[in-house]
Motif scaffolding. Sequence first.
Motif, PDB file in Angstrom:
ATOM      1  N   LYS A  10       0.361  -7.156  -0.017  1.00 23.90           N
ATOM      2  CA  LYS A  10       0.354  -7.862   1.266  1.00 23.90           C
ATOM      3  C   LYS A  10      -0.176  -9.278   1.101  1.00 23.90           C
ATOM      4  O   LYS A  10       0.409 -10.244   1.598  1.00 23.90           O
ATOM      5  CB  LYS A  10      -0.495  -7.080   2.267  1.00 23.90           C
ATOM      6  N   GLU A  11      -1.265  -9.421   0.387  1.00 21.60           N
ATOM      7  CA  GLU A  11      -1.855 -10.741   0.166  1.00 21.60           C
ATOM      8  C   GLU A  11      -0.907 -11.650  -0.601  1.00 21.60           C
ATOM      9  O   GLU A  11      -0.735 -12.830  -0.267  1.00 21.60           O
ATOM     10  CB  GLU A  11      -3.174 -10.593  -0.593  1.00 21.60           C
ATOM     11  N   SER A  12      -0.234 -11.078  -1.642  1.00 24.99           N
ATOM     12  CA  SER A  12       0.688 -11.876  -2.452  1.00 24.99           C
ATOM     13  C   SER A  12       1.889 -12.326  -1.632  1.00 24.99           C
ATOM     14  O   SER A  12       2.342 -13.479  -1.746  1.00 24.99           O
ATOM     15  CB  SER A  12       1.147 -11.071  -3.666  1.00 24.99           C
ATOM     16  N   LEU A  13       2.433 -11.440  -0.795  1.00 21.77           N
ATOM     17  CA  LEU A  13       3.603 -11.801   0.016  1.00 21.77           C
ATOM     18  C   LEU A  13       3.258 -12.871   1.039  1.00 21.77           C
ATOM     19  O   LEU A  13       4.076 -13.756   1.324  1.00 21.77           O
ATOM     20  CB  LEU A  13       4.182 -10.549   0.694  1.00 21.77           C
ATOM     21  N   GLU A  14       2.079 -12.796   1.616  1.00 25.47           N
ATOM     22  CA  GLU A  14       1.659 -13.815   2.574  1.00 25.47           C
ATOM     23  C   GLU A  14       1.573 -15.178   1.899  1.00 25.47           C
ATOM     24  O   GLU A  14       1.940 -16.209   2.479  1.00 25.47           O
ATOM     25  CB  GLU A  14       0.306 -13.434   3.174  1.00 25.47           C
ATOM     26  N   GLU A  68     -10.656  -5.688 -17.226  1.00 27.05           N
ATOM     27  CA  GLU A  68     -11.319  -4.445 -16.847  1.00 27.05           C
ATOM     28  C   GLU A  68     -10.537  -3.794 -15.720  1.00 27.05           C
ATOM     29  O   GLU A  68     -10.210  -4.443 -14.712  1.00 27.05           O
ATOM     30  CB  GLU A  68     -12.753  -4.742 -16.396  1.00 27.05           C
ATOM     31  N   LEU A  69     -10.167  -2.532 -15.903  1.00 24.13           N
ATOM     32  CA  LEU A  69      -9.430  -1.809 -14.873  1.00 24.13           C
ATOM     33  C   LEU A  69     -10.406  -1.105 -13.941  1.00 24.13           C
ATOM     34  O   LEU A  69     -11.358  -0.458 -14.393  1.00 24.13           O
ATOM     35  CB  LEU A  69      -8.486  -0.789 -15.514  1.00 24.13           C
ATOM     36  N   LYS A  70     -10.117  -1.219 -12.660  1.00 26.29           N
ATOM     37  CA  LYS A  70     -10.957  -0.558 -11.649  1.00 26.29           C
ATOM     38  C   LYS A  70     -10.058  -0.063 -10.526  1.00 26.29           C
ATOM     39  O   LYS A  70      -8.920  -0.527 -10.375  1.00 26.29           O
ATOM     40  CB  LYS A  70     -12.004  -1.521 -11.133  1.00 26.29           C
ATOM     41  N   PRO A  71     -10.521   0.880  -9.727  1.00 25.26           N
ATOM     42  CA  PRO A  71      -9.683   1.390  -8.626  1.00 25.26           C
ATOM     43  C   PRO A  71      -9.361   0.281  -7.632  1.00 25.26           C
ATOM     44  O   PRO A  71     -10.239  -0.429  -7.163  1.00 25.26           O
ATOM     45  CB  PRO A  71     -10.570   2.471  -7.990  1.00 25.26           C
ATOM     46  N   ILE A  72      -8.061   0.136  -7.363  1.00 26.34           N
ATOM     47  CA  ILE A  72      -7.613  -0.855  -6.378  1.00 26.34           C
ATOM     48  C   ILE A  72      -6.523  -0.239  -5.516  1.00 26.34           C
ATOM     49  O   ILE A  72      -5.834   0.706  -5.926  1.00 26.34           O
ATOM     50  CB  ILE A  72      -7.080  -2.134  -7.060  1.00 26.34           C
ATOM     51  N   GLN A  73      -6.370  -0.787  -4.302  1.00 27.62           N
ATOM     52  CA  GLN A  73      -5.305  -0.352  -3.406  1.00 27.62           C
ATOM     53  C   GLN A  73      -4.144  -1.340  -3.526  1.00 27.62           C
ATOM     54  O   GLN A  73      -4.295  -2.530  -3.221  1.00 27.62           O
ATOM     55  CB  GLN A  73      -5.813  -0.269  -1.969  1.00 27.62           C
ATOM     56  N   LEU A  74      -2.995  -0.827  -3.943  1.00 29.35           N
ATOM     57  CA  LEU A  74      -1.849  -1.696  -4.202  1.00 29.35           C
ATOM     58  C   LEU A  74      -1.374  -2.420  -2.951  1.00 29.35           C
ATOM     59  O   LEU A  74      -0.998  -3.595  -3.013  1.00 29.35           O
ATOM     60  CB  LEU A  74      -0.696  -0.878  -4.801  1.00 29.35           C
ATOM     61  N   HIS A  75      -1.377  -1.740  -1.812  1.00 27.62           N
ATOM     62  CA  HIS A  75      -0.769  -2.345  -0.624  1.00 27.62           C
ATOM     63  C   HIS A  75      -1.519  -3.604  -0.195  1.00 27.62           C
ATOM     64  O   HIS A  75      -0.915  -4.549   0.327  1.00 27.62           O
ATOM     65  CB  HIS A  75      -0.684  -1.334   0.525  1.00 27.62           C
ATOM     66  N   PRO A 122      -6.732  -6.474 -10.295  1.00 32.79           N
ATOM     67  CA  PRO A 122      -6.083  -7.079  -9.124  1.00 32.79           C
ATOM     68  C   PRO A 122      -5.344  -8.370  -9.448  1.00 32.79           C
ATOM     69  O   PRO A 122      -4.244  -8.609  -8.944  1.00 32.79           O
ATOM     70  CB  PRO A 122      -7.264  -7.345  -8.172  1.00 32.79           C
ATOM     71  N   THR A 123      -5.951  -9.183 -10.284  1.00 30.48           N
ATOM     72  CA  THR A 123      -5.320 -10.460 -10.625  1.00 30.48           C
ATOM     73  C   THR A 123      -3.997 -10.245 -11.341  1.00 30.48           C
ATOM     74  O   THR A 123      -2.995 -10.911 -11.059  1.00 30.48           O
ATOM     75  CB  THR A 123      -6.263 -11.291 -11.507  1.00 30.48           C
ATOM     76  N   GLN A 124      -3.977  -9.298 -12.275  1.00 28.89           N
ATOM     77  CA  GLN A 124      -2.748  -9.035 -13.034  1.00 28.89           C
ATOM     78  C   GLN A 124      -1.671  -8.403 -12.157  1.00 28.89           C
ATOM     79  O   GLN A 124      -0.487  -8.736 -12.292  1.00 28.89           O
ATOM     80  CB  GLN A 124      -3.062  -8.143 -14.233  1.00 28.89           C
TER      81      GLN A 124
END
Length: 819
Positions: free
Chosen positions: A527-531, A516-523, A558-560
């Motif tokens: 940021k979470e993935s890089l950490e 399911e696609l929903k509005p998300i903020q990429l940054h 978000p997961t994808q």
Amino acid sequence: MIRFATPVFDSKGKKLGIVILNYFGSKMIKRLKDRATGTSTEISLVNSDGYWFLSPNPEDNWGFMYEEKKDKTFGNKYLKEWERISKEESGQFYTENGLFTFSTVYPIKDAEKLTASLIGLKRQTSGILKAKSHYWKTISRVTPKNLQQRENEITTRLVKVYLGALALFSIISCFVLRQVTLRKEAESTLIKSKLNLQAIVKSVGEGIISIDSNSKILFVNEEVCRIFDYSEKELLNKDVQALLPEHYRSSRAARLKKLVSEAPPKILGSRIELEGLHKNGKFFPIELRVEETIDESGERFSTVSIRDITERIKAEKELKHLAAAIDQAEEAIVVTDRDAIIQYVNPAFERITGYKREEAIGQNPRVLKGGKHGELFYKELWDTLVSGKRWRGNFINKKKNGEIFIDEASIAPIFDSYGEITSYVAVHRDITKNIKLERQIRQSQKMDAIGKMAGGIAHDFNNILTAIIGYTEIAEADLPEKSDSRKSLGEVLKASNRAKDLVKQILTFSRATEHELKPIQLHLIIKESLEFLRASLPTTIEIHSNIEKGSDIILGDPTQISQIIMNLCTNAEHAMRKKGGILIVNLEPVEVDEEFAKTHKGLKTGDYMRLTVSDTGSGIDKEIIEHIFDPFFTTKPKGEGTGMGLSLIHGIVVSHGGVVTVYSEVGQGTTFNIFLPRAEVEHIEKEKKEDLIPEGSESILLVDDEEAIALMSKKALERLGYKVVSTTNAKEALDLFKESPEKFDIVLSDVTMPGMTGVDLAKELMNIRKDIPVVLSTGYSSIVNEKQAKEMGVREFIIKPFIKRTLANVIRKVLDKDK
């Protein structure tokens, strides 16, 4: 052999060809040589221009054929004598050069008489060949020396006059006898030639009919009799129109008769196609040609040559059908000569390769080489063909526009009647689409297998996670708020939720579930993935990032999106593992214009977020860069990669309406650019945090075949105030419900259970009590989805693993709705 030739024209003056007359004079020349042998007499045979066919000096023979012998003529050697000999038919005279005896031969005139005698006519050449303008001269010469020697011998031997006279008489007798013998030999040769010509005319492959000016048949050969099935006797003196159908007799036959009676003299006429009439009354196609002759009295005669063209017409029709079939064929057909030079291509060749027919003819098929086959491939191909065998196989060829295509070909040699290879014919079929379809089918089968495997893994793994998450929440609730153990359990929950997302991603990749696609903020996701990545990257790799925070909202999962970043960065780490390097991650808004969209398939004009992931690693070879997004394609050593990562990324990006591009230089590094369309949303509303988990006092029937989950769920719900009866057996649950249907306010059941599924249990329960609320839960099910479950009357459908809050909210929602 002496050859005479003249051009031939039709009635309109159009040149049809050349008539050639061959005169075999070898026997006559041999006899002349034999006559001169052993005598003092010189024998010569010359043509009308004075050139020798037979000369006492062999070097002078055939002077008219050689430039250096142009002056070697009888007239140049004996000028005065030639003036007399060339003007008179025959004679004998004496000059200072000796005693000359001569006579004249007309080879063409003799040949005309012979030909005319074969059909009983007196023929002439109608002025085309002047018989008397072509003649030969036979000349004998006795030299003055030889004559003087004979005179001296006669003078000194007068006593032997009688003997001399007797000798002279003997010589004359021998000469006369030789002349008689020669005449008989000539007559015999003439008779044999006549018989031979008659045999040829009778057995020739064409039918031959001679007709007079009234269309009466004067002569037919055996082929005419065979064609029309008449005997020679039946046809002689018959009107030639009898061999034509009735509907031709008033038109074609009249035209033929007019042609015979009025056309100007000519040796060859034009060919005419019409129908003939067989003796049995059947019509059949014939082809005829008319030759005209005028006898000495001026009367016209015609010789008609006839062919039965039934088989030819049939073959022509078959060839037309074959040609039409070849022109309409979907396969390209190419004919080459034995040196592999293209002689013919059909329209399909033009469509498949892009080369026009005129461009292809005269070329070698290697113009299509795609550069993918080695010399050994082509050597084996030619070894097969030159051995006389058929070759079958696939080429990777290149079209005129440079496009590579897969060409399935069958090439066979063509043999002549002697078994020699004269050419080759090849049938080509573009199977590029077929190969792609086969790959897609294989890929679909792989994905189907992965989906089934993923479903099985997801079911079991989600059940395990359900127990982990549930018991962790229970343990966490038993600890003080600021306890270190509680914090540790909080990390366990985070890891469990990440594992839950990973399972969800596997199911999405295998198409076992939809996202399911929903509005998300990429940054935030980046940021979470890089950490998360920093802790796993070696110290030899630096991370440089430039993440713009404004206007970075997209519609996504978000997961994808996190998986895209994780996979790209993991690949970058692998490329820099040996020497280290820099990992660069950038995020910026871009506007895609029409020109840029045209060069990037799948992009539309508008606002996008561009995510860039670059490394300074080993780079990707150009030979394999076009395959990196193929499923299961990997360059990593066995055990280090599955070939799924980039394929997964490509699928996710496309499903989000975006495009992924790659640029790489070997030894310099690789850059991936991902374009994701921005959402028309100003900001994202934060989810309301619920401080309290809803409680209740209702009675719940809980069914799950996993004992750990059944116990965990029972304990969690009882802590919320509910009265719970739990079981791990669906049939036992049905028996409990049958005993007291009104005892339970709601039923919570797993879907996949041995003996009886949750779906079947729900149906049985609702048959007993229609208003009983049923909630189904599953780690993964191929039996039923949420929509199907609700259509059959199930109130809610929960995907495992779930947290206590989710379970409590669902139960409360269902119970409160019924109230």
